[in-house]
Design a protein around this motif. Structure first.
Motif, mmCIF file in Angstrom:
data_model
loop_
_atom_site.group_PDB
_atom_site.id
_atom_site.type_symbol
_atom_site.label_atom_id
_atom_site.label_comp_id
_atom_site.label_asym_id
_atom_site.label_seq_id
_atom_site.Cartn_x
_atom_site.Cartn_y
_atom_site.Cartn_z
ATOM 1 N N PRO A 54 -1.849 -2.143 -2.042
ATOM 2 C CA PRO A 54 -2.053 -3.077 -0.935
ATOM 3 C C PRO A 54 -0.769 -3.310 -0.153
ATOM 4 N N ILE A 55 -0.929 -3.504 1.154
ATOM 5 C CA ILE A 55 0.230 -3.819 1.988
ATOM 6 C C ILE A 55 0.574 -5.285 1.779
ATOM 7 N N PRO A 56 1.805 -5.578 1.362
ATOM 8 C CA PRO A 56 2.140 -6.978 1.069
ATOM 9 C C PRO A 56 2.039 -7.850 2.316
ATOM 10 N N PRO A 57 1.531 -9.058 2.173
ATOM 11 C CA PRO A 57 1.428 -9.960 3.326
ATOM 12 C C PRO A 57 2.801 -10.475 3.737
ATOM 13 N N ARG A 79 -1.956 -11.220 6.697
ATOM 14 C CA ARG A 79 -2.297 -10.047 5.892
ATOM 15 C C ARG A 79 -2.670 -8.887 6.805
ATOM 16 N N LYS A 80 -2.141 -7.704 6.488
ATOM 17 C CA LYS A 80 -2.415 -6.531 7.300
ATOM 18 C C LYS A 80 -3.814 -5.981 7.052
#
Length: 320
Positions: free
Chosen positions: A25-28, A87-88
């Motif tokens: 996951p892309i970190p927020p 979040r992305k």
């Protein structure tokens, strides 16, 4: 001259294949609010590579939260000290929950309000939708490895507050120290008849017969000791509304004890009721108060008294 067979180097083990549908996951990104403003204006100053419409889309998809609560209104007011998280990735689509609502969730526990008619956990003889199965699907939508664990149960026809653990360790902590960690378990019961004694305590030894029905034994130390305290909230000739506190949590304890004092719970044909005024069992787990198993924080969850309970017990109420 025979040639020596070629030497083969051992290949390094291949990296594990990613699970289908899983990726890192892309970190927020989190920002602190320094001065009072509105959310869209704040995002425009921090998401400089995105246009106004793109930012509005991020908002509408639920990818922005303020102090960990998702916010979709572009004019949401911000105050100094709050944190805004972006979040992305799109938020996970969670399965619908039927017959229950989540009133608290953290890394260790889930607290829900269950409606009457929904099983807490399936029995070997039953294969239908339960609170346990729905919550398992709910946590696994976030991560396929997530699980939930049963801490205690409510009867199918009893509504109200109950909790689940998110790990076996937390489940064991709660179950092994249930009496010490649970501060209050308060129910409301709509019972048949006018209970004349304003308050009382019922103590007996509960056993289960071959028909899987609980009853109070005539003999001391014969079964599981159960203690129930009650207080009359309001009453009339037909029904009384009781506030019920438990010292112990035995199977069908309140139902048996109400039958013992001659005032079975409305709708409880199994334990002597003659009427079913609200189309369900007149029992609701209103309050659950306990010490958090890992943080030590005191938590208390309270729900409303179902309106039919109040309507059918209206009358000469001593303290409504």
């Amino acid at each position: 001259m025979n040639k020596k067979p070629p030497k083969f180097r051992k290949k390094a083990p291949a990296p594990p294949k990613p699970r289908p549908g899983k990726h890192a996951p892309i970190p927020p990104k989190t920002y602190e609010v320094k001065e009072a403003t509105e959310l869209l204006a704040f995002l425009l100053t921090h998401m400089t590579q995105e246009g106004r419409n793109a930012i509005k889309s991020v908002l509408s998809r639920g990818q922005v939260s303020v102090n960990d609560k998702v916010v979709t209104l572009y004019n949401h007011p911000l105050q100094p000290g709050q944190t805004v998280t972006i979040r992305k990735e799109k938020p996970i689509e969670l399965p619908p929950l039927i017959g229950l609502r989540i009133i608290h969730e953290d890394e260790d526990i889930l607290v829900i309000e269950k409606e009457a008619g929904l099983l807490s956990v399936a029995t070997p003889q039953e294969n239908e939708m339960t609170a346990y199965r729905q919550l398992t699907a709910y946590v696994r939508a976030k991560d396929a490895d997530n699980r939930i664990f049963v801490v205690h149960r409510l009867d199918r026809d009893t509504s109200g507050v109950m909790m689940f653990a998110k790990s076996e360790k937390v489940q064991q902590i709660m179950q092994n120290a249930w009496k010490e960690m649970v501060e209050e378990r308060l129910y409301v019961a709509l019972v048949e008849g006018k209970v004349k004694q304003q308050e009382g305590t019922i103590s007996s030894w509960l056993k289960e017969n071959k028909a899987m029905k609980m009853y109070s034994s005539k003999y001391p130390n014969d079964g599981q000791h159960a203690v129930t305290h009650y207080n009359v909230m309001q009453s009339n000739r037909q029904y009384s509304l009781l506030e019920v506190h438990l010292d112990t949590g035995r199977k069908n304890q309140i139902r048996v004890h109400m039958q013992d004092i001659g005032h079975p719970i409305a709708g409880d044909k199994k334990y002597g009721a003659q009427t079913k005024p609200i189309g369900r069992l007149g029992l609701h787990a209103r309050v659950l108060s306990f010490t958090h198993p890992t943080t030590g924080e005191a938590l208390r969850f309270e729900t409303s008294i179902p309106k039919p309970f109040l309507n059918f017990s209206k009358g000469d109420a001593p303290n409504v």
